[in-house]
Design a protein around this motif. Sequence first.
Motif, PDB file in Angstrom:
ATOM      1  N   TYR A   1       0.810  -1.250   0.056  1.00  0.00           N
ATOM      2  CA  TYR A   1      -0.128  -0.017   0.179  1.00  0.00           C
ATOM      3  C   TYR A   1       0.977   1.134   0.106  1.00  0.00           C
ATOM      4  O   TYR A   1       1.940   1.241   0.647  1.00  0.00           O
TER       5      TYR A   1
ATOM      6  N   GLN B   1       0.772   5.258   1.162  1.00  0.00           N
ATOM      7  CA  GLN B   1      -0.016   6.205   2.107  1.00  0.00           C
ATOM      8  C   GLN B   1       0.638   7.540   1.898  1.00  0.00           C
ATOM      9  O   GLN B   1       1.560   7.857   2.407  1.00  0.00           O
TER      10      GLN B   1
ATOM     11  N   GLY C   1      -1.649  12.676   4.952  1.00  0.00           N
ATOM     12  CA  GLY C   1      -3.207  13.043   5.059  1.00  0.00           C
ATOM     13  C   GLY C   1      -3.970  12.202   4.265  1.00  0.00           C
ATOM     14  O   GLY C   1      -5.151  12.358   4.315  1.00  0.00           O
ATOM     15  N   GLN C   2      -3.725  11.108   3.754  1.00  0.00           N
ATOM     16  CA  GLN C   2      -4.511  10.159   2.944  1.00  0.00           C
ATOM     17  C   GLN C   2      -4.434   8.749   3.769  1.00  0.00           C
ATOM     18  O   GLN C   2      -3.633   8.309   4.353  1.00  0.00           O
ATOM     19  N   GLY C   3      -5.373   7.873   3.338  1.00  0.00           N
ATOM     20  CA  GLY C   3      -5.513   6.655   3.880  1.00  0.00           C
ATOM     21  C   GLY C   3      -4.917   5.807   2.869  1.00  0.00           C
ATOM     22  O   GLY C   3      -4.340   6.079   1.583  1.00  0.00           O
ATOM     23  N   PRO C   4      -4.055   4.638   3.312  1.00  0.00           N
ATOM     24  CA  PRO C   4      -3.472   3.908   2.327  1.00  0.00           C
ATOM     25  C   PRO C   4      -4.151   3.446   1.228  1.00  0.00           C
ATOM     26  O   PRO C   4      -5.361   3.045   1.177  1.00  0.00           O
TER      27      PRO C   4
ATOM     28  N   PHE D   1      -4.205   0.826  -2.245  1.00  0.00           N
ATOM     29  CA  PHE D   1      -3.660  -0.579  -2.725  1.00  0.00           C
ATOM     30  C   PHE D   1      -2.867  -0.574  -3.674  1.00  0.00           C
ATOM     31  O   PHE D   1      -3.497   0.056  -4.689  1.00  0.00           O
TER      32      PHE D   1
ATOM     33  N   LEU E   1       4.593   7.221   2.290  1.00  0.00           N
ATOM     34  CA  LEU E   1       4.848   5.904   3.243  1.00  0.00           C
ATOM     35  C   LEU E   1       4.269   4.495   2.642  1.00  0.00           C
ATOM     36  O   LEU E   1       3.025   4.482   2.178  1.00  0.00           O
TER      37      LEU E   1
ATOM     38  N   LEU F   1       3.682   0.843   2.830  1.00  0.00           N
ATOM     39  CA  LEU F   1       3.249  -0.302   3.800  1.00  0.00           C
ATOM     40  C   LEU F   1       3.068  -1.603   3.097  1.00  0.00           C
ATOM     41  O   LEU F   1       2.549  -1.744   2.247  1.00  0.00           O
TER      42      LEU F   1
ATOM     43  N   PHE G   1       0.479  -5.378   9.244  1.00  0.00           N
ATOM     44  CA  PHE G   1       0.857  -4.257   8.854  1.00  0.00           C
ATOM     45  C   PHE G   1       2.697  -4.160   9.439  1.00  0.00           C
ATOM     46  O   PHE G   1       2.609  -4.299  10.289  1.00  0.00           O
ATOM     47  N   GLY G   2       3.441  -4.051   8.405  1.00  0.00           N
ATOM     48  CA  GLY G   2       4.601  -3.729   8.932  1.00  0.00           C
ATOM     49  C   GLY G   2       4.762  -2.165   9.249  1.00  0.00           C
ATOM     50  O   GLY G   2       3.799  -1.289   8.945  1.00  0.00           O
ATOM     51  N   SER G   3       5.881  -1.475   9.550  1.00  0.00           N
ATOM     52  CA  SER G   3       5.891  -0.244  10.086  1.00  0.00           C
ATOM     53  C   SER G   3       5.996   0.705   8.956  1.00  0.00           C
ATOM     54  O   SER G   3       6.224   1.902   9.219  1.00  0.00           O
TER      55      SER G   3
ATOM     56  N   ARG H   1       9.366   4.968   4.563  1.00  0.00           N
ATOM     57  CA  ARG H   1       9.128   6.484   4.198  1.00  0.00           C
ATOM     58  C   ARG H   1      10.058   6.903   3.094  1.00  0.00           C
ATOM     59  O   ARG H   1      11.465   6.774   3.378  1.00  0.00           O
TER      60      ARG H   1
ATOM     61  N   LYS I   1       2.935   5.983  12.171  1.00  0.00           N
ATOM     62  CA  LYS I   1       2.998   4.596  12.587  1.00  0.00           C
ATOM     63  C   LYS I   1       2.299   3.765  11.366  1.00  0.00           C
ATOM     64  O   LYS I   1       1.594   4.284  10.676  1.00  0.00           O
ATOM     65  N   GLU I   2       2.175   2.304  11.510  1.00  0.00           N
ATOM     66  CA  GLU I   2       1.638   1.703  10.774  1.00  0.00           C
ATOM     67  C   GLU I   2       0.005   1.509  11.496  1.00  0.00           C
ATOM     68  O   GLU I   2      -0.170   1.595  12.501  1.00  0.00           O
ATOM     69  N   PRO I   3      -1.023   1.311  10.538  1.00  0.00           N
ATOM     70  CA  PRO I   3      -2.456   1.043  10.986  1.00  0.00           C
ATOM     71  C   PRO I   3      -2.489  -0.106  11.744  1.00  0.00           C
ATOM     72  O   PRO I   3      -1.687  -1.309  11.202  1.00  0.00           O
TER      73      PRO I   3
ATOM     74  N   LEU J   1      -9.112   4.642  10.962  1.00  0.00           N
ATOM     75  CA  LEU J   1      -9.288   4.366   9.379  1.00  0.00           C
ATOM     76  C   LEU J   1     -10.344   3.290   9.258  1.00  0.00           C
ATOM     77  O   LEU J   1     -10.601   2.278   9.927  1.00  0.00           O
TER      78      LEU J   1
ATOM     79  N   LYS K   1      -8.009  -6.734  -1.708  1.00  0.00           N
ATOM     80  CA  LYS K   1      -7.814  -5.624  -1.698  1.00  0.00           C
ATOM     81  C   LYS K   1      -8.561  -4.893  -0.253  1.00  0.00           C
ATOM     82  O   LYS K   1      -9.855  -5.112  -0.286  1.00  0.00           O
ATOM     83  N   LEU K   2      -7.939  -4.402   0.255  1.00  0.00           N
ATOM     84  CA  LEU K   2      -8.481  -3.400   1.311  1.00  0.00           C
ATOM     85  C   LEU K   2      -8.784  -2.020   1.021  1.00  0.00           C
ATOM     86  O   LEU K   2      -7.615  -1.372   0.507  1.00  0.00           O
TER      87      LEU K   2
ATOM     88  N   PHE L   1      -9.351   1.583   2.109  1.00  0.00           N
ATOM     89  CA  PHE L   1      -9.165   2.689   3.122  1.00  0.00           C
ATOM     90  C   PHE L   1      -9.793   4.115   3.119  1.00  0.00           C
ATOM     91  O   PHE L   1      -9.722   4.509   2.072  1.00  0.00           O
ATOM     92  N   GLY L   2     -10.505   4.417   3.874  1.00  0.00           N
ATOM     93  CA  GLY L   2     -10.862   6.032   4.213  1.00  0.00           C
ATOM     94  C   GLY L   2      -9.561   6.713   4.544  1.00  0.00           C
ATOM     95  O   GLY L   2      -8.591   6.279   4.911  1.00  0.00           O
ATOM     96  N   ALA L   3      -9.816   7.964   4.375  1.00  0.00           N
ATOM     97  CA  ALA L   3      -8.633   8.900   4.525  1.00  0.00           C
ATOM     98  C   ALA L   3      -8.339   9.036   6.052  1.00  0.00           C
ATOM     99  O   ALA L   3      -7.377   9.877   6.456  1.00  0.00           O
ATOM    100  N   GLY L   4      -9.412   8.728   7.078  1.00  0.00           N
ATOM    101  CA  GLY L   4      -9.085   8.845   8.304  1.00  0.00           C
ATOM    102  C   GLY L   4     -10.049   9.615   8.944  1.00  0.00           C
ATOM    103  O   GLY L   4     -10.137  10.930   8.109  1.00  0.00           O
TER     104      GLY L   4
END
Lengths: 111, 109
Positions: A35, A37, A40-43, A45, A88, A90, A102-104, A107, B42-44, B87, B96-97, B99-102
């Motif tokens: 993924y 990211q 300011g956005q979600g991850p 795919f 980022l 992921l 998920f891994g960390s 970046r 950090k990661e989700p 999220l 596929k997951l 995600f929303g923007a949070g």
Amino acid sequence: ETGVTQSPTHLIKTRGQQVTLRCSSQSGHNTVSWYQQALGQGPQFIFQYYREEENGRGNFPPRFSGLQFPNYSSELNVNALELDDSALYLCASSLGSSGYTFGSGTRLTVV
Amino acid sequence: RKEVEQDPGPFNVPEGATVAFNCTYSNSASQSFFWYRQDCRKEPKLLMSVYSSGNEDGRFTAQLNRASQYISLLIRDSKLSDSATYLCVVRFNDYKLSFGAGTTVTVRA
């Protein structure tokens, strides 16, 4: 039980270069997803690998490619880096389509 | 239209307060629903899965409304440690997951 590990943690590249990111999946997991990211956005795919084959892909251009190895670890390769690739990255491992871990993340900054 | 949309917040609440927020998803064939928590840089991490009948996990309650295609999360008795981005995540195929923007929540002392 080891978790998902990604390397490197941070990376700075120049526009036009190529980058390889690595991911070691959690013990017992056979599926790896990547993924992106942006701030300011979600991850979002990128793609998924199951038993060394890509079995799903998001809306990313072909310069994003990957591999999965027999031990289920994975690489994400990005060619011809663009400024907008800064994000980022992921990696998530799972057993089939359940139990995503998920891994960390790595970046990546493209300058 | 985005696959998953969330109110970005931020929600700024005092300790002990209740905070609730929603997300909507576009694909009516969606199969699985989750809330993930993400701390800064950090990661989700999976907070909880969301089931059709609604479910609780301690101070957290999740609801799913398939007819209206929305998911909600309620946090009771907020703690400082609940400050994070939440999220909303939807899966409608096997790989596929989405995600929303949070939604950002800040709990203040």
